[in-house]
Design a protein around this motif. Structure first.
Motif, PDB file in Angstrom:
ATOM      1  N   TYR A 157      44.577  31.420  27.721  1.00 49.92           N
ATOM      2  CA  TYR A 157      45.864  32.138  27.487  1.00 49.92           C
ATOM      3  C   TYR A 157      45.355  33.327  28.182  1.00 49.92           C
ATOM      4  CZ  TYR A 157      41.319  34.868  24.561  1.00 49.92           C
ATOM      5  OH  TYR A 157      39.670  34.757  25.293  1.00 49.92           O
ATOM      6  N   PRO A 158      46.718  34.452  28.783  1.00 49.23           N
ATOM      7  CA  PRO A 158      46.273  34.983  29.515  1.00 49.23           C
ATOM      8  C   PRO A 158      45.614  36.782  29.335  1.00 49.23           C
ATOM      9  CG  PRO A 158      48.425  35.333  28.921  1.00 49.23           C
ATOM     10  CD  PRO A 158      47.779  34.016  28.368  1.00 49.23           C
ATOM     11  N   PHE A 159      45.417  37.231  30.296  1.00 49.21           N
ATOM     12  CA  PHE A 159      44.793  38.836  29.685  1.00 49.21           C
ATOM     13  C   PHE A 159      44.710  39.950  30.234  1.00 49.21           C
ATOM     14  CE2 PHE A 159      40.203  37.128  30.134  1.00 49.21           C
ATOM     15  CZ  PHE A 159      39.814  38.537  30.684  1.00 49.21           C
ATOM     16  N   ILE A 160      44.856  40.739  30.187  1.00 50.14           N
ATOM     17  CA  ILE A 160      44.991  42.196  30.313  1.00 50.14           C
ATOM     18  C   ILE A 160      43.823  42.979  30.004  1.00 50.14           C
ATOM     19  CG2 ILE A 160      46.296  43.863  32.135  1.00 50.14           C
ATOM     20  CD1 ILE A 160      49.050  42.579  31.368  1.00 50.14           C
ATOM     21  N   LYS A 161      42.933  44.138  31.008  1.00 50.74           N
ATOM     22  CA  LYS A 161      41.795  44.575  30.090  1.00 50.74           C
ATOM     23  C   LYS A 161      42.903  46.243  30.851  1.00 50.74           C
ATOM     24  CE  LYS A 161      38.613  43.811  30.079  1.00 50.74           C
ATOM     25  NZ  LYS A 161      37.589  43.515  29.123  1.00 50.74           N
ATOM     26  N   THR A 162      42.717  46.848  29.895  1.00 50.66           N
ATOM     27  CA  THR A 162      43.384  47.982  30.202  1.00 50.66           C
ATOM     28  C   THR A 162      42.639  49.281  31.015  1.00 50.66           C
ATOM     29  OG1 THR A 162      41.374  49.575  29.297  1.00 50.66           O
ATOM     30  CG2 THR A 162      43.143  48.873  27.943  1.00 50.66           C
ATOM     31  N   ARG A 163      43.690  49.797  32.127  1.00 57.31           N
ATOM     32  CA  ARG A 163      43.365  50.766  33.476  1.00 57.31           C
ATOM     33  C   ARG A 163      41.931  51.487  32.839  1.00 57.31           C
ATOM     34  NH1 ARG A 163      46.833  50.836  36.674  1.00 57.31           N
ATOM     35  NH2 ARG A 163      47.990  48.594  36.908  1.00 57.31           N
ATOM     36  N   ASP A 164      41.596  51.796  32.258  1.00 59.62           N
ATOM     37  CA  ASP A 164      40.090  52.537  31.703  1.00 59.62           C
ATOM     38  C   ASP A 164      38.890  51.929  31.539  1.00 59.62           C
ATOM     39  OD1 ASP A 164      42.068  55.104  30.263  1.00 59.62           O
ATOM     40  OD2 ASP A 164      40.997  54.892  28.477  1.00 59.62           O
ATOM     41  N   TRP A 165      39.473  50.908  31.752  1.00 56.74           N
ATOM     42  CA  TRP A 165      38.102  49.578  31.707  1.00 56.74           C
ATOM     43  C   TRP A 165      37.539  49.774  33.053  1.00 56.74           C
ATOM     44  CZ3 TRP A 165      34.095  46.522  29.810  1.00 56.74           C
ATOM     45  CH2 TRP A 165      34.039  45.220  31.018  1.00 56.74           C
ATOM     46  N   TYR A 166      38.309  49.380  34.188  1.00 58.50           N
ATOM     47  CA  TYR A 166      38.068  50.223  35.316  1.00 58.50           C
ATOM     48  C   TYR A 166      37.727  51.396  35.601  1.00 58.50           C
ATOM     49  CZ  TYR A 166      40.969  45.229  35.668  1.00 58.50           C
ATOM     50  OH  TYR A 166      40.919  44.041  35.123  1.00 58.50           O
ATOM     51  N   GLN A 167      37.833  52.346  35.410  1.00 56.19           N
ATOM     52  CA  GLN A 167      37.606  53.854  35.612  1.00 56.19           C
ATOM     53  C   GLN A 167      35.848  53.606  35.371  1.00 56.19           C
ATOM     54  OE1 GLN A 167      39.113  55.182  37.665  1.00 56.19           O
ATOM     55  NE2 GLN A 167      40.586  53.775  37.559  1.00 56.19           N
ATOM     56  N   LEU A 168      35.277  52.221  34.204  1.00 55.24           N
ATOM     57  CA  LEU A 168      34.242  52.668  33.986  1.00 55.24           C
ATOM     58  C   LEU A 168      33.315  52.269  34.882  1.00 55.24           C
ATOM     59  CD1 LEU A 168      34.313  51.153  30.715  1.00 55.24           C
ATOM     60  CD2 LEU A 168      34.141  53.263  30.708  1.00 55.24           C
ATOM     61  N   THR A 169      32.185  52.782  34.969  1.00 50.75           N
ATOM     62  CA  THR A 169      30.808  52.836  35.788  1.00 50.75           C
ATOM     63  C   THR A 169      30.813  50.258  36.124  1.00 50.75           C
ATOM     64  OG1 THR A 169      28.689  53.158  34.543  1.00 50.75           O
ATOM     65  CG2 THR A 169      30.120  55.319  36.003  1.00 50.75           C
ATOM     66  N   TYR A 170      30.353  50.321  36.744  1.00 48.15           N
ATOM     67  CA  TYR A 170      29.657  49.132  36.767  1.00 48.15           C
ATOM     68  C   TYR A 170      28.671  48.977  36.330  1.00 48.15           C
ATOM     69  CZ  TYR A 170      27.471  44.663  38.772  1.00 48.15           C
ATOM     70  OH  TYR A 170      26.942  43.567  38.331  1.00 48.15           O
ATOM     71  N   PRO A 171      27.185  49.843  36.130  1.00 49.82           N
ATOM     72  CA  PRO A 171      26.825  49.433  35.360  1.00 49.82           C
ATOM     73  C   PRO A 171      27.078  49.500  33.698  1.00 49.82           C
ATOM     74  CG  PRO A 171      25.403  51.104  36.631  1.00 49.82           C
ATOM     75  CD  PRO A 171      27.528  50.605  36.868  1.00 49.82           C
ATOM     76  N   THR A 172      27.856  50.379  33.124  1.00 54.83           N
ATOM     77  CA  THR A 172      28.245  50.008  31.930  1.00 54.83           C
ATOM     78  C   THR A 172      29.514  49.524  31.694  1.00 54.83           C
ATOM     79  OG1 THR A 172      28.953  52.815  32.816  1.00 54.83           O
ATOM     80  CG2 THR A 172      29.920  51.577  30.497  1.00 54.83           C
ATOM     81  N   ARG A 173      30.022  48.627  32.444  1.00 51.89           N
ATOM     82  CA  ARG A 173      30.809  47.658  32.219  1.00 51.89           C
ATOM     83  C   ARG A 173      29.432  46.448  32.538  1.00 51.89           C
ATOM     84  NH1 ARG A 173      34.309  46.209  37.004  1.00 51.89           N
ATOM     85  NH2 ARG A 173      33.685  48.407  38.465  1.00 51.89           N
ATOM     86  N   GLN A 174      28.965  46.193  32.891  1.00 48.11           N
ATOM     87  CA  GLN A 174      27.142  44.764  33.090  1.00 48.11           C
ATOM     88  C   GLN A 174      27.260  45.110  31.744  1.00 48.11           C
ATOM     89  OE1 GLN A 174      26.732  42.693  35.530  1.00 48.11           O
ATOM     90  NE2 GLN A 174      25.712  42.044  33.742  1.00 48.11           N
ATOM     91  N   GLY A 175      26.597  46.569  30.781  1.00 43.38           N
ATOM     92  CA  GLY A 175      26.389  46.534  29.698  1.00 43.38           C
ATOM     93  C   GLY A 175      27.311  45.852  28.767  1.00 43.38           C
ATOM     94  N   MET A 176      28.173  45.471  29.084  1.00 42.34           N
ATOM     95  CA  MET A 176      29.260  45.342  28.006  1.00 42.34           C
ATOM     96  C   MET A 176      29.190  43.991  28.416  1.00 42.34           C
ATOM     97  SD  MET A 176      32.386  48.101  27.632  1.00 42.34           S
ATOM     98  CE  MET A 176      32.228  49.732  27.827  1.00 42.34           C
ATOM     99  N   MET A 177      28.838  43.407  29.488  1.00 45.36           N
ATOM    100  CA  MET A 177      29.382  42.034  29.507  1.00 45.36           C
ATOM    101  C   MET A 177      28.044  41.532  29.129  1.00 45.36           C
ATOM    102  SD  MET A 177      32.431  41.496  30.434  1.00 45.36           S
ATOM    103  CE  MET A 177      32.134  40.059  31.257  1.00 45.36           C
TER     104      MET A 177
END
Length: 255
Positions: A157-177
């Protein structure tokens, strides 16, 4: 989900393809271009004689095998009786996108190809993930070079992240990952292949999960829905359940 890309960035920071010393001397793997192309057969095909059908399938298979012998990875899957908008799919991996076009031109001029409609086609490529697998920091992630695992089932399946995701800081995104990876590690029977399509197709990612157990994948997806990162998924459909066949002729025999 455990990332599957090659190489490892420094802990706690985005990936960096540069570097010094031994890390900087590592051989760079060539980029792979990836295409998942889905076909629907015209009902008129099934009204042809058995001889005409067999000739058409042999012509189609011969073209596929020729490109496989010349270095293009091609895996065939059937969806007959599973989806109404696609009967079979070819998962193709090559060094450039031009070979996809050249190959498809020839396929569509075979006896079978004249009765095919391309209902979906996704283009993507391989690269390193910017996220660190903290559960296994030494893990050499193969996302930069996909080798299909030949499992019985493939889910695409293809997917798209919201634009809000890319506005989060890298450490925040790493934590979710980190949470995402932890959930994925609970399902070792499911192999993830992630590819990227920013700017070259309508989606940002195309993911392909391989497994021998359909229910393992379904339970995994259900659990991933409860993770924080899931809030930032804008769209992740259509989803395809594909059954692998040893070669393209076997897949065509299900039509």
């Amino acid at each position: 989900m455990r990332p599957q890309s090659g190489g490892r960035p420094p802990m706690g920071s985005p990936s960096n393809t540069g570097g010094s010393g031994d890390a900087g001397q590592k051989k760079k793997l060539p980029t792979q271009f990836v295409n998942f192309v889905f076909f629907k057969v015209d009902p008129a095909w099934r009204r042809l004689s058995q001889e005409e059908q067999e000739q058409g399938k042999q012509e189609f298979t011969a073209v596929v095998n020729e490109y496989k012998q010349n270095g293009v990875m091609v895996n065939a899957y059937s969806m007959v009786g599973i989806r109404s908008d696609a009967d079979f799919m070819l998962w193709r991996i090559a060094k450039n996108v031009e070979v996809f076009q050249e190959m498809m031109t020839r396929l569509l001029h075979t006896g079978l190809g004249q009765y095919l409609e391309i209902t979906y086609s996704y283009l993507s490529f391989t690269k390193r993930s910017m996220y660190v697998d903290k559960m296994d920091p030494e893990h050499q992630n193969p996302r930069t070079f996909i080798i299909p695992g030949m499992k019985k089932y493939l889910f695409v399946y293809p997917f798209i992240k919201t634009r809000d995701w890319y506005q989060l800081t890298y450490p925040t995104r790493q934590g979710m990952m980190d949470e995402h990876i932890q959930v994925g590690s609970k399902y070792p029977s499911v192999k993830l292949n992630t590819t990227y399509s920013f700017g070259i197709d309508d989606h940002e990612f195309v993911v392909a999960f391989e497994t021998d157990e359909i229910t393992d994948f379904s339970v995994l997806v259900q659990e991933l829905r409860e993770t924080e990162a899931s809030r930032y998924t804008l769209r992740d459909v259509p989803m395809f359940t594909c059954i692998r066949h040893p070669d393209v002729k076997d897949a065509l025999n299900t039509l």
